[in-house]
Design a protein around this motif. Structure first.
Motif, short mmCIF file in Angstrom:
data_model
loop_
_atom_site.label_atom_id
_atom_site.label_comp_id
_atom_site.label_asym_id
_atom_site.label_seq_id
_atom_site.Cartn_x
_atom_site.Cartn_y
_atom_site.Cartn_z
N THR A 233 0.63 -1.37 -0.01
CA THR A 233 -0.08 -0.22 -0.08
C THR A 233 0.65 1.50 -0.03
OG1 THR A 233 -1.59 -1.25 1.38
CG2 THR A 233 -2.00 0.99 1.33
N LEU B 120 1.45 4.14 -2.66
CA LEU B 120 1.15 5.48 -2.47
C LEU B 120 2.38 6.52 -2.95
CD1 LEU B 120 -0.13 5.78 1.41
CD2 LEU B 120 -1.06 7.01 -0.73
N LYS C 38 -0.30 4.37 11.02
CA LYS C 38 -1.10 3.81 9.91
C LYS C 38 -2.76 4.14 9.98
CE LYS C 38 2.19 0.15 9.38
NZ LYS C 38 2.72 -1.30 9.62
N PRO C 39 -3.32 3.97 9.12
CA PRO C 39 -2.76 3.80 7.70
C PRO C 39 -2.27 5.05 7.19
CG PRO C 39 -5.35 4.05 7.65
CD PRO C 39 -4.76 4.14 9.10
N VAL C 40 -1.19 4.74 6.38
CA VAL C 40 -0.53 5.92 5.66
C VAL C 40 -1.45 6.56 4.70
CG1 VAL C 40 1.58 7.05 4.81
CG2 VAL C 40 1.62 5.02 6.16
N ARG C 41 -1.51 7.89 4.94
CA ARG C 41 -2.38 8.74 3.85
C ARG C 41 -1.72 9.22 2.78
NH1 ARG C 41 -7.83 8.49 4.79
NH2 ARG C 41 -8.46 8.99 6.90
N ILE C 42 -2.34 9.38 1.45
CA ILE C 42 -1.55 10.27 0.73
C ILE C 42 -1.46 11.63 0.83
CG2 ILE C 42 -3.66 10.98 -0.54
CD1 ILE C 42 -2.09 9.85 -3.02
#
Lengths: 657, 151
Positions: A40, A44, A127-131
């Protein structure tokens, strides 16, 4: 990417000239044991046009970082990993590189986040890593460099202020001398690795180094010339130079060194009448040169004789004894050179052999930084600070020190030597300077700076010999007469590394190991440059190489290309990749914006040779003669017991031109 | 026609996921990442999640059967599960992981057991829903040009 510095009275601002598509191409290494997260995050980053490398294991990641020095711009690491704790990885990376590390974890517990912060992570992403977070991740890279640049500044400023040099406001050389003395003393006290190590510590405290590239130095010199050395104040010089990347403090520091160098070497030309009516300018030179010649006296060397031969008549030191004493001092000086390696003036060959060019070239980052720091510290206006390390060795003038001018990788010798001799000749011609130091070795001797024509000729010849190692080891690469042969190449002992390079043209690193990465470039004043990775990045970013291109794809393009910027080769320090690079070593000043002019051995601008205006020399000489302080000078040059008085008091005959 | 009908179905299904809290914003992020270079990115990621999470749940179940429970280890497993579930936006599963970890921290065996049971249920439901959803997408794709499911 380019980093330019806006100088001025206040802290310099580092402006990054980023490529249009920045941060595209930012090289990120992602470490996470969870393949889902890895996939993921990779996507990204990919979508943000970053150059992503993923790694499921921490130990593998560490190897990658180590193997690909300068191969990454940013690290993202998971906190909880089976093989290694993320914080441990953070610690290791932090100790070995200067890469910004971002921690990522599903754990948002306060203690965990705190641990990330205290361990030096630049950010902690839950997490979750965002854009959104990924999109602006590049800020950490920029910030890091910005901080490094800023760190470089304070040190010089501090040094300057310490010296009680009103940072250029004070035009009195005498005062400067005083401050130099003080500064030198301080430097002496601070000499040693401790300070360097301190300096090398975390970026905020790191001494920034302004790398005085050839172009920069030229601009400086012409500004000083126009202003008149006695009237040249840092502020005005800065204005005249109109270089955004340096501050008044940088200029002030450099000015001090320059003045000292000029004094010492009477570089400004013979025409300046000294108070004593003699060519004072040459006196020191002569003494120096002779001194240099004698240099580290290699047993069996006919130095004295050679010296005599080499020196022009009038230049010959009247008193061999004096010379010897000077030599002794030189030796002592060298011994005291901050870099233990350089401490002695040893014959080029010797030192070289002892060390190997590589070792010389490969100055460990620490070494260099130490050296540079020393240089900085000793920047007691001598501008010629004896290089702290090997690098300084070659560069009588601090500026040059930064470039491992003097240390010409053996591999680069041919280039360097030729370059040097060319420079030397040019310089000589242009400045009517008999004792120019065409080679770095000469420069390194710094003290000698000036050489007799004869000597120069010899040197030039020598220089042109392939593999002449101008830089030579830190240890005084004295140009022993006998060593003028191809082997010696070192024209002068690197007694005062700083000195030799003071001569603009020559001072720039003729050939520093290409292993820029592994070499801590030293600023002009020997300040340590940022750690390798950063340097590399800086180099890369500022496009120290001519062909550097700031496009993301090229961010690392120059890393291995041996951008040697101001790498000061500490004596005996190892330049990791120096061996790898043969041929022209670029002495690019990665730090400064000007560095894009990467001073390469082949690029020594002729103009740089016109460094010493007569008036400057006169003034300097006069004051210098009046000045009592060898101490000051010594400090600069890392001379312990070197007495400039001795040198200065030497009255040379008419200068052969 | 058929495709649009399928599209509507898919859209409605997805909407229900969000409304019922099975999925959160992160799922949209995944969809955003899908592009021509990775036309099946979301499906791949979801498949990866379902596979890994199922495996992890099996490991946890085994660990739960051991006596005495190694709460630290259970916490670690749950942390992993939490990480992956958050990466795809599996909200309910993620929340249950958090709860489970809290019970572990308290060495609350009963709480852990209950939480774990709930976790398994939620996971099974999500798996079912997602599989149905992607099945629908596949149908859509075969019915016409595959498109990103609308938000």
């Amino acid at each position: 990417m380019e980093i330019s510095r806006r100088g001025g009275a206040g802290p310099s601002l580092v402006t990054l000239k980023l490529p249009m598509d920045f941060p595209a191409g930012l090289r990120v290494l992602v470490v996470d044991d969870d393949p889902l997260c890895l996939k993921t995050i990779e996507k990204l980053l990919w979508n943000c046009h970053y150059d992503v490398t993923t790694c499921p294991r921490a130990d593998t990641a560490l190897s990658m970082v180590r193997d690909r020095k300068g191969g990454f711009d940013l690290i993202m690491s998971d906190v909880h990993m089976p093989d290694m704790d993320g914080f441990k990885l953070l610690e290791l990376i932090g100790s070995e590189t200067d890469l910004p590390v971002i921690m990522i974890s599903a754990d948002d517990g306060k203690d965990v986040v705190m641990k990330g912060v205290t361990n030096g992570a630049v950010d902690y992403i839950v997490k979750p890593v965002r854009i959104e977070a990924v999109k602006i991740m590049w800020q950490h890279v920029v910030r890091k460099y910005q901080r490094k640049e800023k760190v470089l500044e304070p040190v010089e400023c501090a040094e300057e202020e310490k010296k009680a040099d009103e940072n250029g406001e004070n035009t009195s050389l005498a005062e400067d001398d005083e401050s130099w003395k003080n500064g030198n003393r301080k430097k002496d006290e601070n000499d040693g690795e401790d300070e360097d190590e301190q300096r090398e510590d975390s970026p905020p405290l790191k001494k920034p180094r302004v790398v005085w590239s050839q172009e920069l130095h030229q601009a400086f010199v012409s500004a000083v010339t126009r202003l008149g050395i006695d009237k040249a104040v840092p502020k005005k010089i800065l204005e005249m130079m109109d270089v955004p990347a340096i501050t008044r403090e940088n200029v002030a520091s450099h000015l001090q060194k320059y003045r000292l160098f000029v004094k010492k070497n009477n570089i400004l030309g013979d025409q300046k009448q000294l108070s004593d009516g003699t060519r004072a300018g040459y006196a020191p030179v002569n003494s120096v040169s002779s001194f240099d010649l004698q240099g580290p006296h290699i047993p069996g060397q006919h130095m004295p004789q050679n010296q005599m031969n080499l020196r022009s008549g009038p230049r010959q030191l009247a008193a061999t004894g004096t010379t010897l004493s000077l030599l002794d001092r030189m030796n002592r000086f060298n011994s005291n050179a901050q870099n233990s390696n350089t401490s002695r003036i040893v014959p080029w060959e010797q030192s070289f052999n002892n060390r190997q060019m590589n070792s010389i070239l490969r100055s460990p980052t620490n070494m260099e930084s130490r050296q540079s720091q020393q240089v900085l510290q000793s920047d007691s206006n001598l501008g010629l600070q004896a290089t702290q390390g090997t690098s300084s060795f070659l560069d009588p003038f601090p500026m040059s020190t930064n470039f491992a001018f003097n240390l010409t990788p053996s591999s680069a010798c041919p280039v360097n030597s030729i370059q040097q001799s060319r420079q030397f000749d040019q310089f000589r011609q242009q400045n009517n300077f008999t004792a120019d130091v065409s080679t770095r070795g000469q420069l390194m001797n710094g003290i000698s700076g000036e050489l007799d024509d004869m000597l120069l000729s010899n040197l030039c010849q020598q220089i042109t010999t392939p593999n002449s190692h101008v830089g030579g080891t830190s240890a005084a690469e004295t140009l022993l007469p006998s060593s003028y042969g191809s082997a010696s190449q070192t024209l002068y002992p690197c007694v005062g590394d700083n000195y030799t390079n003071a001569l603009a043209g020559n001072s720039f690193p003729l050939a520093t190991s290409t292993a820029t990465r592994d070499i801590l470039p030293l600023g002009m004043f020997g300040e340590t440059v940022p750690p390798r990775s950063e340097i590399e990045l800086l180099d890369h970013m500022i496009g120290s190489k001519p062909e550097d291109n700031f496009a993301p794809n090229h961010w690392n393009s120059n890393r291995n290309t041996g951008i040697e910027s101001n790498v000061v080769m500490p004596n005996g320090t190892e330049t990791p990749d120096c061996n790898k690079f043969t041929g022209a070593v670029q002495c690019s000043n990665s730090i400064t914006a000007e560095s894009s002019a990467a001073v390469t051995t082949n690029d020594v601008p002729q103009s740089s040779i016109n460094v010493f205006p007569n008036e400057l020399k006169n003034v300097v000489s006069d004051q210098f003669l009046q000045q009592e302080g060898i101490g000051v000078i010594d400090t600069e040059l890392n001379y312990e017991a070197f007495s400039m008085d001795d040198i200065l008091n030497y009255t040379p005959g008419p200068l052969p031109m | 026609m058929e495709r649009s009908s399928l599209q509507n179905q898919a859209a409605a299904m997805k909407k229900s996921f969000f409304d019922q809290g099975y999925l959160d914003e992160q799922f949209y992020q995944l969809e955003e990442l899908q592009d021509d270079a990775s036309p099946n990115f979301v499906e791949e990621v979801v498949a990866l999640f379902l596979r890994d999470s199922s495996r992890l749940i099996g490991i946890i179940e085994q660990a739960m059967d051991k006596h005495p429970q190694d709460y630290r280890k259970l916490e670690t497993y749950m942390h992993q599960l939490k990480g992956s579930s958050s990466s795809i936006g599996a909200l309910k599963v993620k929340n249950e992981c958090t709860h489970f970890r809290e019970c572990c921290a308290e060495d609350n065996l009963e709480g852990c057991l209950r939480s774990f049971q709930k976790l398994k249920r939620e996971h099974a439901i999500l798996k079912q829903k997602l599989e149905a959803y992607f099945q629908l997408l596949k149908q859509m794709g075969s019915a016409g040009k595959a498109t990103k499911s609308g938000k």
